[in-house]
Write a protein that holds these residues in place. Structure first.
Motif, PDB file in Angstrom:
ATOM      1  N   PRO A  30      42.053  70.788  29.074  1.00  0.00           N
ATOM      2  CA  PRO A  30      42.149  71.368  27.731  1.00  0.00           C
ATOM      3  C   PRO A  30      42.543  72.839  27.770  1.00  0.00           C
ATOM      4  O   PRO A  30      42.458  73.504  28.801  1.00  0.00           O
ATOM      5  N   GLN A  31      43.004  73.339  26.642  1.00  0.00           N
ATOM      6  CA  GLN A  31      43.313  74.759  26.505  1.00  0.00           C
ATOM      7  C   GLN A  31      42.011  75.537  26.369  1.00  0.00           C
ATOM      8  O   GLN A  31      41.175  75.226  25.536  1.00  0.00           O
ATOM      9  N   SER A  32      41.836  76.555  27.205  1.00  0.00           N
ATOM     10  CA  SER A  32      40.609  77.339  27.168  1.00  0.00           C
ATOM     11  C   SER A  32      40.787  78.576  28.032  1.00  0.00           C
ATOM     12  O   SER A  32      41.635  78.603  28.931  1.00  0.00           O
ATOM     13  N   THR A  33      39.994  79.588  27.759  1.00  0.00           N
ATOM     14  CA  THR A  33      39.994  80.799  28.582  1.00  0.00           C
ATOM     15  C   THR A  33      38.862  80.778  29.613  1.00  0.00           C
ATOM     16  O   THR A  33      38.667  81.753  30.333  1.00  0.00           O
TER      17      THR A  33
ATOM     18  N   ARG B 289      43.722  86.582  35.692  1.00  0.00           N
ATOM     19  CA  ARG B 289      44.195  85.290  35.169  1.00  0.00           C
ATOM     20  C   ARG B 289      45.598  84.983  35.709  1.00  0.00           C
ATOM     21  O   ARG B 289      46.490  84.544  34.986  1.00  0.00           O
TER      22      ARG B 289
ATOM     23  N   VAL C  29      51.947  69.475  34.038  1.00  0.00           N
ATOM     24  CA  VAL C  29      51.144  70.011  32.934  1.00  0.00           C
ATOM     25  C   VAL C  29      51.123  69.031  31.766  1.00  0.00           C
ATOM     26  O   VAL C  29      50.076  68.783  31.156  1.00  0.00           O
ATOM     27  N   LYS C  30      52.262  68.443  31.463  1.00  0.00           N
ATOM     28  CA  LYS C  30      52.338  67.508  30.347  1.00  0.00           C
ATOM     29  C   LYS C  30      51.488  66.265  30.585  1.00  0.00           C
ATOM     30  O   LYS C  30      50.944  65.689  29.631  1.00  0.00           O
TER      31      LYS C  30
ATOM     32  N   ILE D 119      38.344  76.232  33.559  1.00  0.00           N
ATOM     33  CA  ILE D 119      39.625  75.649  33.150  1.00  0.00           C
ATOM     34  C   ILE D 119      40.771  76.303  33.913  1.00  0.00           C
ATOM     35  O   ILE D 119      41.693  75.629  34.389  1.00  0.00           O
ATOM     36  N   TRP D 120      40.711  77.618  34.058  1.00  0.00           N
ATOM     37  CA  TRP D 120      41.726  78.322  34.843  1.00  0.00           C
ATOM     38  C   TRP D 120      41.768  77.779  36.269  1.00  0.00           C
ATOM     39  O   TRP D 120      42.840  77.546  36.837  1.00  0.00           O
TER      40      TRP D 120
ATOM     41  N   ARG E  53      48.597  83.185  37.144  1.00  0.00           N
ATOM     42  CA  ARG E  53      49.004  81.804  36.933  1.00  0.00           C
ATOM     43  C   ARG E  53      49.988  81.365  38.018  1.00  0.00           C
ATOM     44  O   ARG E  53      51.125  81.826  38.060  1.00  0.00           O
TER      45      ARG E  53
ATOM     46  N   GLU F  15      56.076  71.820  35.107  1.00  0.00           N
ATOM     47  CA  GLU F  15      55.852  71.555  33.687  1.00  0.00           C
ATOM     48  C   GLU F  15      55.537  70.083  33.449  1.00  0.00           C
ATOM     49  O   GLU F  15      54.708  69.739  32.599  1.00  0.00           O
TER      50      GLU F  15
ATOM     51  N   GLU G 163      43.374  74.363  36.423  1.00  0.00           N
ATOM     52  CA  GLU G 163      44.828  74.482  36.307  1.00  0.00           C
ATOM     53  C   GLU G 163      45.442  74.883  37.643  1.00  0.00           C
ATOM     54  O   GLU G 163      46.469  74.340  38.065  1.00  0.00           O
TER      55      GLU G 163
END
Length: 247
Positions: free
Chosen positions: A109-112, A63, A103-104, A116-117, A65, A100, A120
């Protein structure tokens, strides 16, 4: 149905996002909404391809980033001049941007979930692609970059943005080869190596020109000429290149 699993296209939502983006080209959130609306199964196919790359399995498992590296401004500023990371730092500082901030504006969405990764990571690549491609943040530069990105990703939303942006730029800059310039962005993206699967974390410390050579990113022909003409005419907004390319 969640964003992570929705593979339908939503043309009405795409139209609304494009209309809002035309009203305010700085409204980055509309870019994400448009791409989401026309995503279909494209990201799933891209993720499958990413899994087959040298870095894919490890990056997904760890993961990793890219965002964390891009937000470490002290480390980027300490890199030698001419490296990708330093050029990115200088570009973001000059444009008053940050990872940042992207990102805003994002709709991810937030997810694992792996998908989604991956989305991002693609989001974080955008301003790195400005550096590698040499396209600036002026309207024509952004149109060329989304055409380049469409060739790299197959995301239909990028093509729509390029077409609508091109139409507006043509109206403002009659007599200039705007469509040729944007289509050249697409052709450069098609002929380049697959930057979506690049090990960006490792590339940050490498010279920009070495990265371009590794991924066969050819110099643009039309875009620099239009920038030069714009500067000569005093059109400051259209004359903000990213890191220039050496032909």
């Amino acid at each position: 149905m969640s964003q992570a699993t929705d593979t339908r296209r939503h043309p009405v939502a795409a139209y609304r996002a494009m209309r809002n983006l035309l009203r305010d080209r700085e409204d980055t959130r509309q870019v994400f909404l448009l791409i989401d609306a026309l995503r279909g199964k494209t990201t799933l196919r891209q993720l499958a391809r990413f899994r087959e790359t040298e870095i894919g399995p490890g990056a997904l498992a760890d993961r990793r980033r890219l965002f964390d590296r891009l937000e470490d401004q002290a480390s980027l500023a300490a890199l030698p001049a001419g490296t990708l990371g330093r050029a990115y730092y200088d570009f973001m500082a000059a444009e008053n941007l940050s990872a940042e901030g992207l990102v805003k504006a994002s709709t991810i969405p937030q997810s694992t979930d792996d998908i989604i990764w991956f989305r991002e990571r693609n989001r974080e690549m955008h301003d790195l692609l400005h550096i590698v491609s040499g396209y600036g943040r002026d309207p024509l530069g952004e149109a060329c970059l989304v055409a380049f990105s469409y060739a790299q990703t197959g995301q239909l939303g990028f093509a729509v943005i390029a077409l609508f942006a091109g139409r507006r730029i043509v109206q403002a800059r009659r007599g200039q080869p705007i469509w040729r310039t944007i289509f050249e962005g697409y052709r450069r993206g098609r002929s380049a190596g697959w930057l979506i699967g690049a090990d960006w974390e490792a590339l940050l410390s490498r010279p920009v020109e070495a990265v371009r050579e590794q991924f066969a990113v050819r110099p643009a022909s039309y875009y620099p000429k239009i920038l030069t003409a714009a500067r000569d005419a005093g059109a400051g907004e259209a004359a903000r290149p990213a890191t220039p390319m050496v032909a």
